[in-house]
Motif scaffolding. Structure first.
Motif, PDB file in Angstrom:
ATOM      1  N   GLN A 194      -0.549  -0.784  -4.717  1.00 42.66           N
ATOM      2  CA  GLN A 194      -2.002  -0.700  -4.725  1.00 42.66           C
ATOM      3  C   GLN A 194      -2.425   0.769  -4.678  1.00 42.66           C
ATOM      4  OE1 GLN A 194      -4.172  -3.288  -1.989  1.00 42.66           O
ATOM      5  NE2 GLN A 194      -2.291  -4.364  -1.465  1.00 42.66           N
TER       6      GLN A 194
ATOM      7  N   THR B 208       0.837  -1.197   0.000  1.00 43.26           N
ATOM      8  CA  THR B 208       0.000   0.000   0.000  1.00 43.26           C
ATOM      9  C   THR B 208       0.876   1.251   0.000  1.00 43.26           C
ATOM     10  OG1 THR B 208      -0.099  -0.191   2.404  1.00 43.26           O
ATOM     11  CG2 THR B 208      -1.951  -1.099   1.149  1.00 43.26           C
TER      12      THR B 208
ATOM     13  N   ILE C 103      -9.631   0.763  -1.636  1.00 43.05           N
ATOM     14  CA  ILE C 103      -9.418  -0.526  -0.991  1.00 43.05           C
ATOM     15  C   ILE C 103     -10.265  -1.651  -1.576  1.00 43.05           C
ATOM     16  CG2 ILE C 103      -9.603  -1.777   1.193  1.00 43.05           C
ATOM     17  CD1 ILE C 103      -8.943   0.846   2.608  1.00 43.05           C
TER      18      ILE C 103
ATOM     19  N   TRP D  45      -4.055  -3.341   8.783  1.00 42.48           N
ATOM     20  CA  TRP D  45      -3.632  -4.129   7.633  1.00 42.48           C
ATOM     21  C   TRP D  45      -2.810  -5.343   8.060  1.00 42.48           C
ATOM     22  CZ3 TRP D  45      -4.556  -3.344   2.365  1.00 42.48           C
ATOM     23  CH2 TRP D  45      -5.266  -2.172   2.050  1.00 42.48           C
TER      24      TRP D  45
END
Length: 429
Positions: free
Chosen positions: A79, A43, A83, A319
């Protein structure tokens, strides 16, 4: 679960420290000709953060990690901050054999990834003692009945109420007190209270604290949706009424239905336009680092209010990092990366709450009154249910809140539609 604005990959090179230029690039960690390769989908919150200091710090951690493993290189895949679609794409690609070897998985998606069988054990890295030290809701989420470690939930978070004490001196403990304080602030020219209400996971997750504080349940013990029936139905409607009352009274501005990013709250705090907002614990550090000291001194955090002062809840997110490759060497490298970069050093640098109790005593970063408040609030923490249907329930809640707060639907009808859609999706599983 956090969404932070991030720089383009082209701008990343400027944030990478000179000493790490050869070993840490915009899409690679390690030497370009290293014989062994692990792909890692991450991320944009650390190595590729828009914050130069954060990117530089993690580049140093990754460089140290890979120098000890010169035969490996990590090919990175970034990413986006969206989400839901990103996690769906990750799962689909993994099931089709085209996914990365190791990846960040949002805690809300862990149950779905587990159910599909794509998570690969990392027992060779994590000891029984380390697993036992995890918070119970985390340990349950990352291990299976056989005790296999299927992922490592490396940081958790929670939602709290931020307030400008120059406008709202006392922390509201109830929904009624919150609306009253927000209305008074609005009459003084401020936005009384801000919260996520656009269509994204943060909206559903933040709002769910109001449902959970009443003892509401989204699913039963079998994982079937139950939020639209029995006592849960009224609790759900009462939680909707709280948000509806804020908007209709003017305590919250109508623009909340377009907010899909926690950064909007930081911006409002910096501009001096908001009196209160529902945000994540990590934003305390962000405000401290960005606001002038005299302005930051006015901001305080407290537990989310409930229908009564004794009814409190807060969502706990965060996460995880999971191995998706069946190759034992790649699984081991994935787990080692978690331990040496993220779970501990990464937590402490970013002020992210560890999921292991021992880490709170290990790092000085967790000293401070705000962490005492966070720890106290976590006593009322609720994790998203470990049910594969949760992403669809969240999707329906997002739609429902947008429709109701904009006046496009009545609460009862919107709840009926959301519950029917969740039940239909559950029947298709």
């Amino acid at each position: 679960m956090r969404v932070i604005a991030f720089a383009t990959l082209g701008a990343l090179a400027a944030t990478t420290p000179v000493i790490a230029q050869d070993l840490v690039t915009r899409d690679r960690v390690g030497l370009p000709d290293a014989p062994n390769v692990m792909t890692f989908r991450l991320t944009p919150y650390d190595l590729y953060s828009a914050d130069a200091a954060t990117a530089e710090h993690f580049a140093g951690l990754f460089e140290e990690f890979i120098r000890a493993r010169p035969d490996w290189r990590i090919e990175t895949q970034l990413q986006t901050g969206d989400i839901g679609p990103e996690q769906a794409r990750l799962l689909q690609q993994t099931q089709a054999g085209r996914g990365p070897d190791c990846a960040m998985v949002d805690s809300s998606q862990l149950a779905l990834f587990r159910q599909t069988g794509v998570l690969q054990p990392m027992n060779m890295v994590f000891s029984e003692q380390e697993v036992a030290d995890l918070f119970p809701y985390v340990r349950e989420a990352v291990t299976n009945a056989e005790g296999d470690v299927l992922a490592w939930w490396w940081f958790t978070d929670l939602r709290v109420l931020y307030r400008d004490t120059s406008v709202v001196p006392d922390a509201p403990a109830t929904w009624e007190e919150t609306q009253a304080a927000a209305l008074q602030a609005a009459e003084a020219g401020r936005e009384g209270i801000l919260f996520n209400a656009g269509r994204w996971e943060g909206t559903a997750f933040d709002w769910l604290a109001n449902f959970w504080s009443q003892g509401g349940r989204l699913v039963d013990d079998t994982g079937a949706p139950v939020f639209g029936e029995g006592e849960n139905r009224q609790r759900f409607l009462d939680a909707i009424a709280y948000y509806t009352g804020l908007v209709e009274s003017g305590a919250a501005p109508a623009r909340v239905t377009s907010i899909t990013n926690y950064d909007a709250f930081n911006a409002a705090a910096a501009a001096g336009t908001a009196a209160m907002f529902v945000g994540g614990n990590w934003q305390f550090g962000q405000l401290r680092n960005t606001l002038p000291p005299d302005q930051f001194a006015n901001w305080a955090v407290s537990e989310l209010p409930g229908p009564t002062a004794d009814q409190r809840a807060t969502g706990t997110g965060g996460w995880a990092i999971a191995a998706l490759s069946e190759d034992p060497e790649k699984r081991a490298l994935c787990g080692e990366m978690v331990k040496e970069i993220y779970a501990g050093p990464g937590n402490a640098y970013q002020g992210l709450l560890p999921t292991s109790a021992a880490l709170y005593d290990e790092y000085d970063a967790y000293e401070g009154a705000e962490f005492d408040l966070f720890a106290e609030a976590l006593e009322n923490g609720v994790a998203r249910p470990g049910a594969a249907i949760y992403p669809e329930i969240s999707n329906q809640i997002q739609i429902l809140l947008g429709d109701v707060l904009s006046g496009a639907a009545e609460p009862e009808a919107a709840l009926d539609a959301a519950f029917a859609a969740a039940q239909a999706a559950y029947a298709r599983q």
